[in-house]
Design an enzyme around this catalytic site. Structure first.
Site, PDB file in Angstrom:
ATOM      1  N   HIS A 230       0.845  -1.201   0.000  1.00 16.32           N
ATOM      2  CA  HIS A 230       0.000   0.000   0.000  1.00 16.32           C
ATOM      3  C   HIS A 230       0.887   1.261   0.000  1.00 16.32           C
ATOM      4  O   HIS A 230       0.882   2.052   0.950  1.00 16.32           O
ATOM      5  CB  HIS A 230      -0.890  -0.036   1.242  1.00 16.32           C
ATOM      6  CG  HIS A 230      -2.084   0.849   1.201  1.00 16.32           C
ATOM      7  ND1 HIS A 230      -2.047   2.135   0.718  1.00 16.32           N
ATOM      8  CD2 HIS A 230      -3.368   0.639   1.611  1.00 16.32           C
ATOM      9  CE1 HIS A 230      -3.244   2.677   0.833  1.00 16.32           C
ATOM     10  NE2 HIS A 230      -4.074   1.792   1.370  1.00 16.32           N
TER      11      HIS A 230
ATOM     12  N   GLU B  23      -0.415   1.195  -5.773  1.00 19.86           N
ATOM     13  CA  GLU B  23      -0.114  -0.023  -5.030  1.00 19.86           C
ATOM     14  C   GLU B  23      -0.050  -1.248  -5.931  1.00 19.86           C
ATOM     15  O   GLU B  23      -1.011  -1.545  -6.643  1.00 19.86           O
ATOM     16  CB  GLU B  23      -1.202  -0.239  -3.968  1.00 19.86           C
ATOM     17  CG  GLU B  23      -1.549   1.010  -3.180  1.00 19.86           C
ATOM     18  CD  GLU B  23      -2.830   0.874  -2.380  1.00 19.86           C
ATOM     19  OE1 GLU B  23      -3.151  -0.272  -1.982  1.00 19.86           O
ATOM     20  OE2 GLU B  23      -3.511   1.888  -2.164  1.00 19.86           O
TER      21      GLU B  23
END
Length: 326
Positions: free
Chosen positions: A167, A278
């Site tokens: 992330h 991501e």
């Protein structure tokens, strides 16, 4: 860097949490907290921070750290029964002193091997046994590499399924400023691809723009993405290059102004200086039988650039293949 300077240093971070500092000869560095196996800093040779971490980030369990590179496992977002983005980012990892060989450049000296295993408490909420090995490497040129290896260690013969994401929060110039013709911050490499829009109940659409620019909240999962994606920051004349293996999807997220005000550990205006791009595996979850191992890798570079790279036509890029269990 002097002979005495360490490539790898274990020390205390915020609130006394253990962290590792990786340094390379040209002056670049990275910081990794054992809490979450979480990269919280990545600086170039000029000492410029390349990752975003919120000024309101809470470095205290059980809260995940807001920013850097959280590890989403065994669940991305709230697409299952677990806490959003799973539990790996809110667990204490250990330094792995005896890792199996990693297929990485053996000349790199600035790296750390971490490991996370199931706990009896975790088995109550996710009834599986696993070993998650994570190598974080800072290359001599400043590239940041994360290699994950997840193995099913169940003894009851059961397979398990998971989704995954690195992330990554990139630190960017004010993303809300728009030029007459184009945005200061843009993403290239995802044009013409299908995506799931999390703001519209995961409905499927096809990207229409020449590049992804930002003027409102965005939360999209792009599917079957190239192995290389670029984030262009015009004002800083910098391009982030993200290269990935084993992770066919790519998530693009920015909460924008209204959503940012609802996030307690994010400053009201901090959304302007962050962009999450991501490497992920979301659409088609990974299933491992006992003894099987999955590998996923992300490599980040920050390079000087002119405004338009023009080198990331998705039609000519190699599409990421779905890499199955090893």
């Amino acid at each position: 860097m002097s002979e005495e300077t360490k490539y790898v240093e274990l020390c205390k971070g915020i609130n006394g949490l253990d962290k590792i500092i990786l340094r390379e000869v040209r002056g670049c560095s990275a910081e990794v907290y054992l809490y979450g196996g979480h990269v919280t800093s990545w600086k170039n040779e000029h000492g410029e921070e390349l990752l975003f971490v919120s000024s309101k980030a809470i470095f205290k369990p059980p809260k995940a750290i807001r920013g850097g590179i959280p590890i989403c496992f065994p669940q991305f977002s709230n697409l299952g029964s677990l806490e959003p983005h799973g539990f790996a980012r809110t667990r204490f990892w250990s330094i792995d002193n005896d890792p199996p060989p990693f297929p990485t450049n053996s000349s790199n000296k600035a790296f750390i091997d971490l490991i996370l295993k199931h706990s009896e408490e975790d088995v109550k909420i996710w009834p599986h046994r696993y070993e998650f090995r994570l190598r974080i490497t800072l290359g001599p040129g400043g590239d940041l590499m994360l290699t994950s290896r997840i193995r099913n260690t169940n003894t009851d013969g059961k397979s398990f399924t998971f989704t995954f994401a690195y992330h990554t929060y990139f630190h960017v110039t004010d993303i809300s400023h728009m030029f007459v013709l184009s945005s200061e911050v843009r993403v290239e490499g995802l044009e013409t691809l299908d995506y799931l829009d999390n703001l519209k109940n995961r409905e499927r659409f096809t990207e229409q723009g020449d590049a992804i620019v930002f003027e409102s909240e965005v939360d999209k999962v792009y599917l079957r993405t190239p192995t290389k994606i670029a984030v262009l920051d015009h004002e800083r004349k910098r391009t982030f290059e993200l290269r990935k293996d084993g992770l066919p999807d790519a998530v693009v997220w920015n909460p924008w102004d209204k959503k940012a005000k609802t996030i307690p550990d994010l400053g009201d205006d901090e959304y302007k200086h962050m962009l999450c791009v991501e490497a992920a595996c979301v659409e088609k979850p990974i299933t491992l039988k006992p003894g099987e191992e999955w590998r996923g890798r992300q490599e980040l570079s920050a390079v000087p650039s002119s405004y338009c790279s023009g080198q990331l036509n998705p039609e000519s890029a190699i599409l990421s293949e779905d890499i199955g269990p090893a």
